[in-house]
Design a protein around this motif. Structure first.
Motif, mmCIF file in Angstrom:
data_model
loop_
_atom_site.group_PDB
_atom_site.id
_atom_site.type_symbol
_atom_site.label_atom_id
_atom_site.label_comp_id
_atom_site.label_asym_id
_atom_site.label_seq_id
_atom_site.Cartn_x
_atom_site.Cartn_y
_atom_site.Cartn_z
ATOM 1 N N ASP A 348 -59.281 25.116 -6.759
ATOM 2 C CA ASP A 348 -58.606 24.813 -5.489
ATOM 3 C C ASP A 348 -57.120 25.133 -5.532
ATOM 4 O O ASP A 348 -56.354 24.676 -4.680
ATOM 5 N N ARG A 351 -54.706 21.996 -5.717
ATOM 6 C CA ARG A 351 -54.576 21.066 -4.600
ATOM 7 C C ARG A 351 -54.845 19.632 -5.046
ATOM 8 O O ARG A 351 -54.120 18.710 -4.670
ATOM 9 N N ARG A 352 -55.922 19.428 -5.826
ATOM 10 C CA ARG A 352 -56.249 18.057 -6.246
ATOM 11 C C ARG A 352 -55.199 17.483 -7.184
ATOM 12 O O ARG A 352 -54.833 16.302 -7.080
#
Length: 473
Positions: A348, A351-352
């Motif tokens: 991602d 993002r996390r």
């Protein structure tokens, strides 16, 4: 066995490492000192109790007008109404978070007409009617939904404490403004009495001037003092009008329709038990709000960490499908299906990780805000304790000054009427008398203001405080 084999992926998903993410530790907070630095025999120690009733603390001043104003402000003040609306909004978010943890059921109907390989009649246009029930449920294996609900509940708890804090703030502002207005009434009465005395002296001096006993300068001096004192009366009247207007806004009423008759102060100075620091932390609503916000930020860190784990959703659908409306709800037209979806992002772009870092930063900020709130609570209590202690000493000293000034003014008045002293000595004695009496009134007003601020700093009043004798020690 073939049917059971279709359920193996679902069974594996339900058994997948099903423990919720652990909450991160809270940052270091402030350890409460064992007692306040300010101590005095006039202050007692209250037993710490989180559920103590704050009550109608303003009734300790034993003033019916103040009681009425506080009740009206509690019902009509716009700041309280706004805080109550925000609490209702936070509670609705809690209900929304609770709903996310429950099965979602919906009904639907569909009518479609088309032609193609997917239709029953091939290339011939056909109509397909559908009606059914859909069910979906997200299995909260790793506590993501639980953390979201906990955070929303803590936000609502913080809003509830902020509502209490707003109510206490408004009540304190009403009491402070009302007491300041009555102090203005008292000081204005003093100045008006002095102006009346100057008017009497002016009449006496004018008669003596007409008889040729004194010079015109004596008349002009008294006229100057009288005019200056009357100007002070107008200045105090202007100050009182502004305080009255402020009270109107606090009680949520138009200024044009609000008025309070001028009265001599009829309230007393109550004795409020100071309480230990732990009581302050348990009772102050702003501290409670900061604590709830801190715990909510902690829950959101766990929520951000849960994004690293897979999500598991169960779905089911059942209904009917038929090309003819008359056959739609026949048993032969029934259709159903169940499914399970396990999803987890592989990449991602960070993002996390950014979400976890952002949540941790919010936790650190909430911890700093909580520490600041606690430090401010201790400082405010210490400020008002020291203020009341020193104001008590100042009041006693000022009382002695007023007594001496009254005696000096009376002696000067007698000596002037007997022609033993000049007019300048009489005027000087009266100026000193007015100065010290006004200063005594201001010290008394400051004691009342400090008492209100101490009650606010302690998070409200106690029933014991309202029933205590309202006398100066």
């Amino acid at each position: 066995m073939k049917k059971l084999s279709h359920l193996l992926p679902l069974t594996a998903a339900l058994l997948l490492a099903g423990c919720a993410t652990a909450l991160p530790p809270l940052p270091a907070t402030i350890e409460a000192p064992p007692h306040f630095k300010e101590t005095s025999p006039h202050w007692t120690i209250a037993q710490a109790a989180e559920n103590q009733d704050r009550g109608s603390w303003w009734k300790a001043f034993k003033d019916p007008v103040l009681d009425d104003l506080a009740e009206r402000a509690g019902a009509n003040n716009t700041s309280i109404q706004e805080a109550a609306a925000r609490l209702a909004q936070a509670r609705s978010l809690v209900r929304g978070a609770q709903a996310d943890r429950l099965p979602q059921i919906g009904v639907g109907a569909n009518a479609a007409r088309g032609a193609g390989a997917n239709t029953a009649s091939g290339a011939t246009p056909a109509t397909l009617l559908q009606a059914g029930v859909d069910l979906s449920y997200e299995v909260d294996l790793f506590g993501r939904l639980a953390r979201a609900q906990d955070a929303a509940a803590l936000d609502a708890q913080s809003r509830e404490a902020l509502l209490q804090s707003t109510r206490l703030l408004v009540q304190a502002e009403v009491a402070q403004t009302y007491l300041a207005l009555r102090a203005a009434d008292s000081e204005r009465a003093l100045v008006q009495d002095t102006a009346t005395a100057y008017a009497d002296t002016l009449r006496l001096t004018q008669r003596r001037f007409d008889a040729g006993d004194v010079a015109e300068l004596d008349v002009i001096r008294i006229q100057t003092e009288l005019a200056a004192t009357e100007a002070e009366v107008f200045a105090l009247s202007r100050q009182r009008a502004e305080l009255e207007h402020a009270l109107a806004v606090l009680v949520g009423e138009p200024v044009s329709g609000f008025s309070l008759a001028a009265e001599s102060p009829g309230h007393v100075l109550p004795v409020i038990p100071a309480g230990v620091p732990s009581t302050v932390l348990a009772r102050r609503p702003d501290v409670a709000a900061a604590q709830a916000s801190l715990l909510a930020a902690q829950a959101r860190v766990g929520l951000a960490q849960a994004a690293w784990f897979p999500s598991v959703s169960l779905t089911a659908a059942a209904g009917y499908a038929s090309p003819d409306l008359s056959d739609l709800f026949k048993w032969s037209a029934r259709a159903w299906g169940i499914g399970a979806l396990v999803s987890a992002p592989l990449f991602d772009g960070g993002r996390r990780e950014a979400g976890v870092q952002g949540a941790q930063a919010q936790l650190d900020a909430a911890a700093a805000s909580y520490r600041s709130q606690v430090l401010s609570a201790f400082r405010e209590v210490e400020d008002q304790l020291s203020a009341l202690r020193l104001l008590q000493d100042q009041s006693q000293a000022q009382g002695r000054a007023v007594g001496a000034a009254l005696r000096a003014s009376a002696i000067s008045e007698t000596r002037y009427r007997n022609g033993l002293v000049s007019q300048l000595e009489l005027l000087d004695a009266r100026r000193n008398e007015l100065l010290h009496r006004r200063q005594a009134a201001r010290v008394d007003a400051a004691q009342h203001q400090a008492t209100v601020l101490l009650i606010r700093a302690l998070g409200g009043g106690w029933d014991a405080a309202a029933s205590a004798e309202g006398k100066r020690s």
